[in-house]
Design an enzyme around this catalytic site. Structure first.
Site, PDB file in Angstrom:
ATOM      1  N   LYS A 117      -1.881   4.929  10.269  1.00  0.00           N
ATOM      2  CA  LYS A 117      -0.908   5.390   9.269  1.00  0.00           C
ATOM      3  C   LYS A 117      -1.364   6.710   8.649  1.00  0.00           C
ATOM      4  O   LYS A 117      -0.571   7.619   8.439  1.00  0.00           O
ATOM      5  CB  LYS A 117      -0.729   4.309   8.185  1.00  0.00           C
ATOM      6  CG  LYS A 117      -0.003   3.078   8.708  1.00  0.00           C
ATOM      7  CD  LYS A 117      -0.066   1.869   7.784  1.00  0.00           C
ATOM      8  CE  LYS A 117       0.510   0.648   8.489  1.00  0.00           C
ATOM      9  NZ  LYS A 117       0.562  -0.564   7.686  1.00  0.00           N
ATOM     10  N   GLN A 149      -1.874  -2.802   2.324  1.00  0.00           N
ATOM     11  CA  GLN A 149      -2.035  -3.417   3.637  1.00  0.00           C
ATOM     12  C   GLN A 149      -2.311  -4.918   3.497  1.00  0.00           C
ATOM     13  O   GLN A 149      -3.155  -5.331   2.707  1.00  0.00           O
ATOM     14  CB  GLN A 149      -3.186  -2.720   4.392  1.00  0.00           C
ATOM     15  CG  GLN A 149      -3.343  -3.134   5.845  1.00  0.00           C
ATOM     16  CD  GLN A 149      -2.184  -2.726   6.739  1.00  0.00           C
ATOM     17  OE1 GLN A 149      -1.461  -1.765   6.475  1.00  0.00           O
ATOM     18  NE2 GLN A 149      -1.977  -3.467   7.816  1.00  0.00           N
ATOM     19  N   ASP A 174       7.203  -0.220   2.652  1.00  0.00           N
ATOM     20  CA  ASP A 174       7.091  -1.358   3.572  1.00  0.00           C
ATOM     21  C   ASP A 174       8.338  -2.233   3.515  1.00  0.00           C
ATOM     22  O   ASP A 174       8.548  -3.070   4.393  1.00  0.00           O
ATOM     23  CB  ASP A 174       5.897  -2.231   3.158  1.00  0.00           C
ATOM     24  CG  ASP A 174       4.741  -2.147   4.139  1.00  0.00           C
ATOM     25  OD1 ASP A 174       4.985  -1.778   5.301  1.00  0.00           O
ATOM     26  OD2 ASP A 174       3.614  -2.441   3.724  1.00  0.00           O
TER      27      ASP A 174
HETATM   28  N1  GUN Z   1      -0.067  -6.103   7.993  1.00  0.00           N
HETATM   29  C1  GUN Z   1       0.435  -6.224   9.232  1.00  0.00           C
HETATM   30  N2  GUN Z   1       1.545  -5.468   9.353  1.00  0.00           N
HETATM   31  C2  GUN Z   1       1.745  -4.880   8.171  1.00  0.00           C
HETATM   32  C3  GUN Z   1       2.716  -3.976   7.674  1.00  0.00           C
HETATM   33  O1  GUN Z   1       3.662  -3.579   8.358  1.00  0.00           O
HETATM   34  N3  GUN Z   1       2.543  -3.589   6.382  1.00  0.00           N
HETATM   35  C4  GUN Z   1       1.540  -4.030   5.612  1.00  0.00           C
HETATM   36  N4  GUN Z   1       1.481  -3.604   4.355  1.00  0.00           N
HETATM   37  N5  GUN Z   1       0.625  -4.853   6.032  1.00  0.00           N
HETATM   38  C5  GUN Z   1       0.731  -5.280   7.310  1.00  0.00           C
END
Ligand code: GUN
Length: 282
Positions: free
Chosen positions: A50, A94, A117
């Site tokens: 990211k 996350q 998200d």
């Molecule tokens: N953990 C696994 N996939 C994701 C996601 O798309 N966003 C976040 N914040 N955590 C994750």
């Protein structure tokens, strides 16, 4: 039939290039803040991706890598500060978080306009009711990939395997918004193959290695594989038995090189969208 491969790498690259051009031409710098707590190895890899993407498209990228034992109040305080900052347009915590932390509480402390998200109650409610808001990145990326086939979703039978809050449920709602006839299947579904065989669009999001076999797929279906698993040799693979299913489907997403990269690209477009919403709603 041998399916056309929906190339997530190429699609994600095109989306990122277009975003880069948009922000360069407007002279703007959307900001993304990512909070990672602890040492989860998969999370570290995702967060690294990211950060790389955000820098590539020319965003301000701020990463907060916090120790495993960070108190909940410290994280809530950080989110509050980021909510108030004008230069930060998107905030992402996350998941999963270490056990002592309340994921629901922390996720929902993010200002909805910065919820890139799409995990807050506010964003989920907007999706549910069809009002404008930020949409979870993975299902949003899947819809983009389905649209890239050029096939009209309207009136198609769409089957989603998996009912998670971050993929299965929002995916079903997005397909419904595109006027598909949607069925959600899960671990208690009776005679799953008889249902999946009716799918013009089949989305697998269950986390089981090569679970979807060729005899579960309708000839000519569009097959979207959200899985991210390891096979018996430790090789990355999806929820779909790719080699067999590609002989039956008309379009298929590979793993790796499919949905995962589109998820990352959607995070970038959500950050840009969040920037525009915050600028225009002032
Ligand atoms: N953990 C696994 N996939 C994701 C996601 O798309 N966003 C976040 N914040 N955590 C994750």
């Amino acid at each position: 039939m041998s399916a056309k491969i929906l190339d997530g790498k190429a699609m994600a690259a095109a989306i990122k290039t277009a975003l880069r051009e948009k922000i360069d031409s407007q002279g703007i710098k959307p900001g993304l803040a990512v909070i990672l707590v602890g040492e989860n190895q998969a999370s570290k890899v995702y967060v690294g991706g990211k950060e790389k993407d955000a820098l590539e498209v020319g965003f301000l990228s701020e990463m907060f890598r916090l120790p495993e034992n960070t108190p909940q109040d410290d994280i809530l305080k950080l989110v509050k500060e980021l909510n108030a900052r004008k230069d930060i347009n998107g905030i992402l915590v996350q998941l999963p978080l270490p056990k002592h932390l309340n994921e629901e509480l922390i996720t929902n402390s993010i200002e909805p306009m910065k919820d890139v998200d799409g995990f807050t109650y506010n964003s989920a409610g907007r999706l549910f009711t069809g009002s404008k808001g930020l949409v979870a990145c993975t299902p949003k990326g899947c819809i983009e990939m389905i649209k890239a086939t050029g096939i009209d979703i309207k009136g198609k039978n769409a089957v989603v395997i998996g009912r998670s809050n971050i993929v299965g449920k929002p995916m079903a709602i997005l397909l419904l918004a595109e006027h598909a006839t949607v069925t959600i299947c899960h671990s208690r579904t009776k005679d799953l193959p008889s249902i999946t065989r009716q799918a013009d669009i089949l989305v697998a999001a269950i986390g089981k290695t090569k679970f979807v076999k060729a005899d579960m797929v309708k000839e000519g279906a569009i097959v979207v594989d959200v899985g991210m698993n390891r096979d018996e040799n430790g090789k990355l693979c999806g929820d779909v038995d790719f080699e067999a299913v590609k002989e039956k489907a008309s379009y298929i997403t590979p793993v790796p090189g499919g949905v995962g990269l589109m998820t990352r690209a959607m995070l970038m477009s959500n950050t840009y969208e969040a920037f525009l919403m915050q600028r225009d709603n002032k």
